[in-house]
Design a protein around this motif. Structure first.
Motif, PDB file in Angstrom:
ATOM      1  N   MET A 107     -32.395  10.689  35.071  1.00  0.00           N
ATOM      2  CA  MET A 107     -33.711  10.201  34.104  1.00  0.00           C
ATOM      3  C   MET A 107     -33.295   9.612  32.985  1.00  0.00           C
ATOM      4  SD  MET A 107     -36.982  11.782  32.531  1.00  0.00           S
ATOM      5  CE  MET A 107     -35.813  12.397  30.905  1.00  0.00           C
ATOM      6  N   VAL A 108     -32.285  10.167  32.309  1.00  0.00           N
ATOM      7  CA  VAL A 108     -31.664   9.445  31.082  1.00  0.00           C
ATOM      8  C   VAL A 108     -30.899   8.354  31.153  1.00  0.00           C
ATOM      9  CG1 VAL A 108     -30.360  10.080  28.906  1.00  0.00           C
ATOM     10  CG2 VAL A 108     -32.207  11.603  29.832  1.00  0.00           C
ATOM     11  N   GLU A 109     -30.139   8.434  32.338  1.00  0.00           N
ATOM     12  CA  GLU A 109     -29.125   7.171  32.568  1.00  0.00           C
ATOM     13  C   GLU A 109     -30.148   6.033  33.041  1.00  0.00           C
ATOM     14  OE1 GLU A 109     -26.293   6.545  32.326  1.00  0.00           O
ATOM     15  OE2 GLU A 109     -25.590   8.844  31.868  1.00  0.00           O
ATOM     16  N   ALA A 110     -31.310   6.355  33.932  1.00  0.00           N
ATOM     17  CA  ALA A 110     -32.222   5.104  34.349  1.00  0.00           C
ATOM     18  C   ALA A 110     -33.028   4.513  33.219  1.00  0.00           C
ATOM     19  CB  ALA A 110     -33.087   5.836  35.125  1.00  0.00           C
ATOM     20  N   ALA A 111     -33.014   5.223  31.770  1.00  0.00           N
ATOM     21  CA  ALA A 111     -33.697   4.581  30.699  1.00  0.00           C
ATOM     22  C   ALA A 111     -32.965   3.561  30.074  1.00  0.00           C
ATOM     23  CB  ALA A 111     -33.774   5.582  29.722  1.00  0.00           C
ATOM     24  N   ALA A 112     -31.628   3.555  30.521  1.00  0.00           N
ATOM     25  CA  ALA A 112     -30.904   2.000  30.150  1.00  0.00           C
ATOM     26  C   ALA A 112     -30.459   2.023  28.697  1.00  0.00           C
ATOM     27  CB  ALA A 112     -31.362   1.117  30.636  1.00  0.00           C
ATOM     28  N   SER A 113     -30.202   3.053  28.088  1.00  0.00           N
ATOM     29  CA  SER A 113     -29.969   3.255  26.504  1.00  0.00           C
ATOM     30  C   SER A 113     -28.572   3.820  26.350  1.00  0.00           C
ATOM     31  CB  SER A 113     -31.008   4.100  25.750  1.00  0.00           C
ATOM     32  OG  SER A 113     -30.385   4.184  24.728  1.00  0.00           O
ATOM     33  N   SER A 114     -27.578   3.233  26.150  1.00  0.00           N
ATOM     34  CA  SER A 114     -26.159   3.994  25.797  1.00  0.00           C
ATOM     35  C   SER A 114     -26.302   5.025  24.983  1.00  0.00           C
ATOM     36  CB  SER A 114     -25.200   2.743  25.586  1.00  0.00           C
ATOM     37  OG  SER A 114     -25.642   1.966  24.398  1.00  0.00           O
ATOM     38  N   ARG A 115     -26.986   4.712  24.100  1.00  0.00           N
ATOM     39  CA  ARG A 115     -26.925   5.791  22.922  1.00  0.00           C
ATOM     40  C   ARG A 115     -27.662   7.090  23.535  1.00  0.00           C
ATOM     41  NH1 ARG A 115     -29.688   3.324  19.468  1.00  0.00           N
ATOM     42  NH2 ARG A 115     -27.978   2.780  18.021  1.00  0.00           N
ATOM     43  N   LEU A 116     -28.650   6.960  24.236  1.00  0.00           N
ATOM     44  CA  LEU A 116     -29.184   8.234  24.647  1.00  0.00           C
ATOM     45  C   LEU A 116     -28.425   8.841  26.104  1.00  0.00           C
ATOM     46  CD1 LEU A 116     -33.279   7.184  25.008  1.00  0.00           C
ATOM     47  CD2 LEU A 116     -32.037   8.505  23.145  1.00  0.00           C
ATOM     48  N   SER A 117     -27.786   7.996  26.661  1.00  0.00           N
ATOM     49  CA  SER A 117     -26.883   8.615  27.654  1.00  0.00           C
ATOM     50  C   SER A 117     -25.969   9.090  27.130  1.00  0.00           C
ATOM     51  CB  SER A 117     -26.513   7.407  28.571  1.00  0.00           C
ATOM     52  OG  SER A 117     -27.505   6.466  29.145  1.00  0.00           O
ATOM     53  N   ARG A 118     -25.200   8.423  26.118  1.00  0.00           N
ATOM     54  CA  ARG A 118     -23.915   9.209  25.563  1.00  0.00           C
ATOM     55  C   ARG A 118     -24.206  10.552  25.071  1.00  0.00           C
ATOM     56  NH1 ARG A 118     -22.773   5.282  22.971  1.00  0.00           N
ATOM     57  NH2 ARG A 118     -23.680   5.659  21.123  1.00  0.00           N
ATOM     58  N   THR A 119     -25.454  10.595  24.164  1.00  0.00           N
ATOM     59  CA  THR A 119     -25.908  11.746  23.337  1.00  0.00           C
ATOM     60  C   THR A 119     -26.314  13.058  24.688  1.00  0.00           C
ATOM     61  OG1 THR A 119     -26.456  10.604  21.837  1.00  0.00           O
ATOM     62  CG2 THR A 119     -27.471  13.085  21.700  1.00  0.00           C
ATOM     63  N   PRO A 152     -45.126   7.266  17.565  1.00  0.00           N
ATOM     64  CA  PRO A 152     -45.073   6.167  18.190  1.00  0.00           C
ATOM     65  C   PRO A 152     -43.705   6.077  18.684  1.00  0.00           C
ATOM     66  CG  PRO A 152     -46.073   5.913  16.145  1.00  0.00           C
ATOM     67  CD  PRO A 152     -45.770   7.224  16.139  1.00  0.00           C
ATOM     68  N   ALA A 153     -43.310   5.583  20.123  1.00  0.00           N
ATOM     69  CA  ALA A 153     -42.158   5.411  20.735  1.00  0.00           C
ATOM     70  C   ALA A 153     -41.363   4.364  19.752  1.00  0.00           C
ATOM     71  CB  ALA A 153     -42.033   5.210  22.011  1.00  0.00           C
ATOM     72  N   ALA A 154     -41.754   3.391  19.407  1.00  0.00           N
ATOM     73  CA  ALA A 154     -40.732   2.375  18.712  1.00  0.00           C
ATOM     74  C   ALA A 154     -40.431   2.874  17.517  1.00  0.00           C
ATOM     75  CB  ALA A 154     -41.986   1.171  18.304  1.00  0.00           C
ATOM     76  N   ALA A 155     -41.185   3.780  16.743  1.00  0.00           N
ATOM     77  CA  ALA A 155     -40.531   4.473  15.408  1.00  0.00           C
ATOM     78  C   ALA A 155     -39.333   5.495  15.689  1.00  0.00           C
ATOM     79  CB  ALA A 155     -41.622   5.284  14.906  1.00  0.00           C
ATOM     80  N   VAL A 156     -39.143   6.048  16.821  1.00  0.00           N
ATOM     81  CA  VAL A 156     -38.096   6.970  17.021  1.00  0.00           C
ATOM     82  C   VAL A 156     -37.067   6.493  18.145  1.00  0.00           C
ATOM     83  CG1 VAL A 156     -39.480   9.094  16.531  1.00  0.00           C
ATOM     84  CG2 VAL A 156     -39.353   8.154  18.785  1.00  0.00           C
ATOM     85  N   ASP A 157     -37.119   5.428  18.833  1.00  0.00           N
ATOM     86  CA  ASP A 157     -36.211   4.867  19.850  1.00  0.00           C
ATOM     87  C   ASP A 157     -35.809   3.675  19.564  1.00  0.00           C
ATOM     88  OD1 ASP A 157     -34.948   4.892  21.864  1.00  0.00           O
ATOM     89  OD2 ASP A 157     -36.224   4.440  23.412  1.00  0.00           O
ATOM     90  N   ARG A 158     -34.847   3.415  18.519  1.00  0.00           N
ATOM     91  CA  ARG A 158     -34.275   2.280  18.049  1.00  0.00           C
ATOM     92  C   ARG A 158     -32.840   2.448  18.030  1.00  0.00           C
ATOM     93  NH1 ARG A 158     -38.309   0.310  13.277  1.00  0.00           N
ATOM     94  NH2 ARG A 158     -40.046  -0.069  14.532  1.00  0.00           N
TER      95      ARG A 158
END
Length: 213
Positions: A121-133, A207-213
């Protein structure tokens, strides 16, 4: 620019990774290019490249004078690792709900590899930062618990039901059911990791925009 490891080194790293996450060798044990070379019958540069991959992942630590040891993660660190993983997973859900990426890999995981559904699921979100962490936290949790995944076998009916509930709600972009399904999987992971009651760091009201940048 760092050179990419060759296919043989990557295969060797995968095999060593699986062994370490299975507790063989255990945390604190010394490993060396020579021992890997002799055990697997590979060239020393290949052994070095494989071990370098594990060092970058944090599974092996390099000590002074180039000594290498399997990383030790204390059981007392499990609550913090779980909290970190939960934050990343909640951010991943928010990203998926906002951007609607391709989730076919997640649906496949829910059906055939439910024990890895949160990683996928995290990989599917397509965020290298989230995937790496998330990848790093998952590896450290495995070292702390001595299990590649805290979940039971992927064929476990209860786990599969929870995984499919998460997947379908994300496919339909239904936030409340997705958050509930995620919470159920996280609760199961906490219990199986021996850390029930771990403090949760809910982000639903942020708000998602405030925490996922």
């Amino acid at each position: 620019m760092a050179r990419r490891a060759g296919p043989l080194a990557e295969q060797l790293a995968q095999h060593l990774r699986d062994r370490i996450l299975g507790g063989d060798p255990p945390g604190g044990d010394r490993v060396s290019e020579l021992s890997v070379t002799n055990e697997y019958g590979v060239a020393r540069p290949t052994a070095k490249a494989a071990l370098d991959i594990l060092v970058m992942e944090g599974l092996v630590s390099r000590e002074p004078y180039s000594a290498l040891r399997v990383t030790t993660v204390a059981a007392g660190e499990v609550p913090e690792l779980l909290a970190l993983l939960e934050v990343v997973e909640q951010l991943a859900v928010g990203r998926i709900l906002r951007e609607g990426p391709d989730l076919r890999s997640l649906r496949d995981a829910a059906r055939s590899a439910a024990d890895r559904v949160l990683e996928v699921m995290v990989e599917a979100a397509a965020s290298s930062r989230l995937s790496r962490t998330h990848r790093q936290g998952t590896l450290e949790l495995a070292l702390a618990t001595g299990r590649r995944t805290p979940f039971p076998a992927a064929t476990d009916a209860g786990l599969r039901v929870r995984a499919e509930a998460l997947t379908e709600s994300l496919f339909l972009l239904q936030e409340a059911p997705a958050r509930t399904a995620l919470s159920d999987l996280q609760e199961q992971r906490r219990e199986l990791s021996g850390a029930p009651g771990t403090p949760r760091f809910a982000l639903e009201g942020t708000p998602a925009a405030a925490v996922d940048r």
